[in-house]
Design a protein around this motif. Structure first.
Motif, PDB file in Angstrom:
ATOM      1  N   ASP A  96       0.819  -1.215   0.000  1.00 34.60           N
ATOM      2  CA  ASP A  96       0.000   0.000   0.000  1.00 34.60           C
ATOM      3  C   ASP A  96       0.853   1.265   0.000  1.00 34.60           C
ATOM      4  O   ASP A  96       0.565   2.224  -0.728  1.00 34.60           O
ATOM      5  N   ALA A  97       1.895   1.282   0.825  1.00 34.36           N
ATOM      6  CA  ALA A  97       2.736   2.481   0.922  1.00 34.36           C
ATOM      7  C   ALA A  97       3.441   2.758  -0.394  1.00 34.36           C
ATOM      8  O   ALA A  97       3.556   3.918  -0.828  1.00 34.36           O
ATOM      9  N   VAL A  98       3.916   1.701  -1.054  1.00 29.77           N
ATOM     10  CA  VAL A  98       4.565   1.846  -2.350  1.00 29.77           C
ATOM     11  C   VAL A  98       3.552   2.331  -3.393  1.00 29.77           C
ATOM     12  O   VAL A  98       3.852   3.184  -4.231  1.00 29.77           O
ATOM     13  N   ALA A  99       2.342   1.776  -3.325  1.00 28.96           N
ATOM     14  CA  ALA A  99       1.294   2.186  -4.254  1.00 28.96           C
ATOM     15  C   ALA A  99       0.939   3.660  -4.070  1.00 28.96           C
ATOM     16  O   ALA A  99       0.734   4.393  -5.044  1.00 28.96           O
ATOM     17  N   ASP A 100       0.861   4.101  -2.814  1.00 32.12           N
ATOM     18  CA  ASP A 100       0.566   5.516  -2.547  1.00 32.12           C
ATOM     19  C   ASP A 100       1.633   6.426  -3.132  1.00 32.12           C
ATOM     20  O   ASP A 100       1.325   7.469  -3.726  1.00 32.12           O
ATOM     21  N   ALA A 101       2.892   6.053  -2.963  1.00 31.27           N
ATOM     22  CA  ALA A 101       3.999   6.897  -3.429  1.00 31.27           C
ATOM     23  C   ALA A 101       4.045   6.997  -4.949  1.00 31.27           C
ATOM     24  O   ALA A 101       4.577   7.973  -5.494  1.00 31.27           O
TER      25      ALA A 101
ATOM     26  N   ASP B 161      20.495 -16.087  -3.300  1.00 38.48           N
ATOM     27  CA  ASP B 161      21.276 -17.197  -2.760  1.00 38.48           C
ATOM     28  C   ASP B 161      20.996 -17.347  -1.263  1.00 38.48           C
ATOM     29  O   ASP B 161      21.081 -16.386  -0.503  1.00 38.48           O
ATOM     30  N   ASN B 162      20.631 -18.568  -0.860  1.00 39.90           N
ATOM     31  CA  ASN B 162      20.286 -18.907   0.523  1.00 39.90           C
ATOM     32  C   ASN B 162      18.953 -18.306   0.952  1.00 39.90           C
ATOM     33  O   ASN B 162      18.591 -18.370   2.120  1.00 39.90           O
ATOM     34  N   GLY B 163      18.208 -17.729   0.024  1.00 38.40           N
ATOM     35  CA  GLY B 163      16.895 -17.183   0.353  1.00 38.40           C
ATOM     36  C   GLY B 163      15.838 -18.268   0.421  1.00 38.40           C
ATOM     37  O   GLY B 163      15.936 -19.306  -0.245  1.00 38.40           O
ATOM     38  N   GLY B 164      14.806 -18.024   1.220  1.00 38.42           N
ATOM     39  CA  GLY B 164      13.776 -19.021   1.442  1.00 38.42           C
ATOM     40  C   GLY B 164      12.482 -18.747   0.695  1.00 38.42           C
ATOM     41  O   GLY B 164      12.461 -18.030  -0.316  1.00 38.42           O
ATOM     42  N   HIS B 165      11.401 -19.318   1.199  1.00 40.30           N
ATOM     43  CA  HIS B 165      10.067 -19.159   0.609  1.00 40.30           C
ATOM     44  C   HIS B 165       9.443 -17.899   1.208  1.00 40.30           C
ATOM     45  O   HIS B 165       8.543 -17.961   2.055  1.00 40.30           O
ATOM     46  N   THR B 166       9.948 -16.760   0.767  1.00 38.65           N
ATOM     47  CA  THR B 166       9.638 -15.489   1.412  1.00 38.65           C
ATOM     48  C   THR B 166       9.516 -14.380   0.381  1.00 38.65           C
ATOM     49  O   THR B 166       9.919 -14.531  -0.776  1.00 38.65           O
ATOM     50  N   TRP B 167       8.956 -13.256   0.827  1.00 40.46           N
ATOM     51  CA  TRP B 167       8.838 -12.049  -0.004  1.00 40.46           C
ATOM     52  C   TRP B 167      10.042 -11.152   0.297  1.00 40.46           C
ATOM     53  O   TRP B 167      10.243 -10.778   1.453  1.00 40.46           O
ATOM     54  N   PRO B 168      10.851 -10.801  -0.698  1.00 36.98           N
ATOM     55  CA  PRO B 168      12.044  -9.989  -0.427  1.00 36.98           C
ATOM     56  C   PRO B 168      11.701  -8.694   0.311  1.00 36.98           C
ATOM     57  O   PRO B 168      10.863  -7.918  -0.147  1.00 36.98           O
ATOM     58  N   GLY B 169      12.316  -8.506   1.464  1.00 40.52           N
ATOM     59  CA  GLY B 169      12.048  -7.321   2.266  1.00 40.52           C
ATOM     60  C   GLY B 169      10.777  -7.397   3.077  1.00 40.52           C
ATOM     61  O   GLY B 169      10.464  -6.461   3.820  1.00 40.52           O
ATOM     62  N   GLY B 170      10.039  -8.495   2.976  1.00 36.40           N
ATOM     63  CA  GLY B 170       8.772  -8.634   3.690  1.00 36.40           C
ATOM     64  C   GLY B 170       8.943  -9.270   5.062  1.00 36.40           C
ATOM     65  O   GLY B 170      10.057  -9.411   5.578  1.00 36.40           O
ATOM     66  N   LYS B 171       7.836  -9.667   5.645  1.00 34.79           N
ATOM     67  CA  LYS B 171       7.850 -10.231   6.988  1.00 34.79           C
ATOM     68  C   LYS B 171       8.417 -11.647   6.986  1.00 34.79           C
ATOM     69  O   LYS B 171       8.113 -12.443   6.101  1.00 34.79           O
TER      70      LYS B 171
ATOM     71  N   PRO C  29      15.463 -17.923   5.143  1.00 39.75           N
ATOM     72  CA  PRO C  29      15.524 -16.506   5.501  1.00 39.75           C
ATOM     73  C   PRO C  29      14.911 -15.580   4.462  1.00 39.75           C
ATOM     74  O   PRO C  29      14.826 -15.905   3.280  1.00 39.75           O
ATOM     75  N   THR C  30      14.498 -14.417   4.934  1.00 44.95           N
ATOM     76  CA  THR C  30      14.019 -13.332   4.077  1.00 44.95           C
ATOM     77  C   THR C  30      15.169 -12.368   3.836  1.00 44.95           C
ATOM     78  O   THR C  30      15.778 -11.866   4.781  1.00 44.95           O
ATOM     79  N   THR C  31      15.484 -12.106   2.582  1.00 48.68           N
ATOM     80  CA  THR C  31      16.568 -11.174   2.294  1.00 48.68           C
ATOM     81  C   THR C  31      16.166  -9.744   2.626  1.00 48.68           C
ATOM     82  O   THR C  31      15.000  -9.359   2.447  1.00 48.68           O
ATOM     83  N   ARG C  32      17.124  -8.967   3.114  1.00 49.91           N
ATOM     84  CA  ARG C  32      16.937  -7.529   3.336  1.00 49.91           C
ATOM     85  C   ARG C  32      17.726  -6.716   2.321  1.00 49.91           C
ATOM     86  O   ARG C  32      17.746  -5.484   2.389  1.00 49.91           O
ATOM     87  N   ALA C  33      18.375  -7.413   1.375  1.00 57.21           N
ATOM     88  CA  ALA C  33      19.159  -6.720   0.353  1.00 57.21           C
ATOM     89  C   ALA C  33      18.281  -6.197  -0.779  1.00 57.21           C
ATOM     90  O   ALA C  33      18.742  -5.418  -1.616  1.00 57.21           O
ATOM     91  N   LEU C  34      17.029  -6.606  -0.808  1.00 59.99           N
ATOM     92  CA  LEU C  34      16.110  -6.219  -1.876  1.00 59.99           C
ATOM     93  C   LEU C  34      14.747  -5.902  -1.278  1.00 59.99           C
ATOM     94  O   LEU C  34      14.180  -6.714  -0.554  1.00 59.99           O
ATOM     95  N   ASP C  35      14.229  -4.712  -1.577  1.00 60.98           N
ATOM     96  CA  ASP C  35      12.862  -4.333  -1.216  1.00 60.98           C
ATOM     97  C   ASP C  35      11.970  -4.744  -2.385  1.00 60.98           C
ATOM     98  O   ASP C  35      11.848  -4.017  -3.369  1.00 60.98           O
ATOM     99  N   GLY C  36      11.385  -5.927  -2.269  1.00 59.59           N
ATOM    100  CA  GLY C  36      10.626  -6.475  -3.376  1.00 59.59           C
ATOM    101  C   GLY C  36       9.487  -5.589  -3.839  1.00 59.59           C
ATOM    102  O   GLY C  36       9.309  -5.369  -5.037  1.00 59.59           O
ATOM    103  N   SER C  37       8.709  -5.064  -2.909  1.00 65.39           N
ATOM    104  CA  SER C  37       7.542  -4.262  -3.283  1.00 65.39           C
ATOM    105  C   SER C  37       7.949  -3.000  -4.031  1.00 65.39           C
ATOM    106  O   SER C  37       7.345  -2.632  -5.049  1.00 65.39           O
ATOM    107  N   GLU C  38       8.967  -2.313  -3.551  1.00 65.01           N
ATOM    108  CA  GLU C  38       9.436  -1.097  -4.215  1.00 65.01           C
ATOM    109  C   GLU C  38       9.980  -1.415  -5.608  1.00 65.01           C
ATOM    110  O   GLU C  38       9.678  -0.720  -6.583  1.00 65.01           O
TER     111      GLU C  38
END
Length: 304
Positions: A77-82, A263-273, A283-292
């Motif tokens: 939502d925040a990305v959509a608003d911006a 690499d080594n990322g799991g079944h997750t949304w990049p930058g998500g919960k 693990p969830t990567t913090r190197a990529l903000d998937g939504s943005e």
């Protein structure tokens, strides 16, 4: 019980309680609605941006999840608003999508989810005066598979897609009527949808997926990409993952095919919960903000 079955049940249990739901404050720009399709009333949650929408994004939940759960997981939502994007979070039949693999409740009931989502997109385009060529789809897991199917079957509607942790089912036809830009993110250590393809123990039972590499190659071929992808490594943030970006830009109709290999990322949304412990889903990567990144990719690949 075999570990892989326990793992699938654990992930399903997490999704059944919201698949990453966070508290989202309701405003006058948060709406719920229903749409009649295939003899059923289908439901959805929608978030309107502060300005006139310049595009429409369908964001599809994973198996066992809900539209509102996808909303909380991605915080789109925040990305959509911006970026003045109208984003809609539809609800799948019995918390699943008919993406063609055959195992989900929606597939077993022969639900026409392509028809539902295409019809919903047309309604919202008309309601909010969104230009043709400015309709996009993204999704997580089962929703990622469904995003790919939408582009395969209705490339006339969806200008770009962004599947996360989802490819295509083995044997699912993909003959798009025109080029579609594709953004894909997938963890190499995904324990539920294997990076290299194979058995998927998800909601509804066993199915089989093609590899991430095969999916990317299909889209590069469909889009007439002329040269091999350029690669780069994103800055390391010390979370145990390494994100590699493979970008094919010499494609017809100004389309682009981008793969973020985590690499080594799991079944997750990049930058998500991190909706379940790393020991269960990776693990969830913090190197990529998937939504943005997805929002920017969509904006860059609208059709005129």
């Amino acid at each position: 019980m075999p570990y892989r079955h326990w793992l699938a049940l654990a992930v399903l249990a997490a999704c059944l309680v919201g698949c990453g739901v966070r508290h989202v404050s309701a405003t006058h720009r948060d709406l719920t609605g229903s749409f009649r399709s295939g003899g059923m009333n289908r439901t959805y949650t929608m978030h309107l941006p502060p300005g006139d929408p310049v595009g429409l994004v369908l964001s599809l939940h994973g198996g066992g999840g809900t539209g509102n759960g996808q909303r909380g997981l991605t915080e789109f939502d925040a990305v959509a608003d911006a970026n003045n994007l109208l984003v809609v979070y539809p609800d799948g039949y019995d918390k699943s999508w008919a993406d063609g693999r055959g195992a989900s409740p929606a597939d077993r009931r022969h639900v026409d989810d392509v028809g539902f989502l295409a019809g919903l997109a047309a309604k919202l385009q008309n309601d909010y005066n969104i230009a043709p060529g400015h309709v996009f789809a993204t999704g997580m897991s089962n929703g990622g598979f469904m995003s790919n199917k939408l582009a395969c079957d209705r490339a006339d509607i969806f200008a770009a897609i962004a599947p996360v942790a989802g490819t295509l089912g083995v044997g699912v036809a993909c003959n798009p009527s025109r080029p579609v830009s594709v953004w894909e993110a997938h963890g190499t250590a995904d324990p539920l949808v294997p990076y290299n393809g194979g058995a998927v123990h998800g909601r509804g039972g066993l199915s089989h997926s093609i590899s991430v590499g095969s999916m990317v190659d299909r889209w590069r071929s469909a889009n007439g990409c002329q040269s091999g992808p350029a690669s780069q490594v994103l800055p390391n943030v010390g979370d145990g993952t390494v994100v590699r970006r493979y970008d094919s830009v010499e494609c017809t109709s100004s389309t682009e095919v981008v793969l973020y290999q985590i690499d080594n990322g799991g079944h997750t949304w990049p930058g998500g919960k991190q909706y379940l412990p790393k020991a269960i889903i990776g693990p969830t990567t913090r190197a990529l903000d998937g939504s943005e990144a997805i929002a920017q990719f969509f904006l860059a690949h609208a059709r005129d």
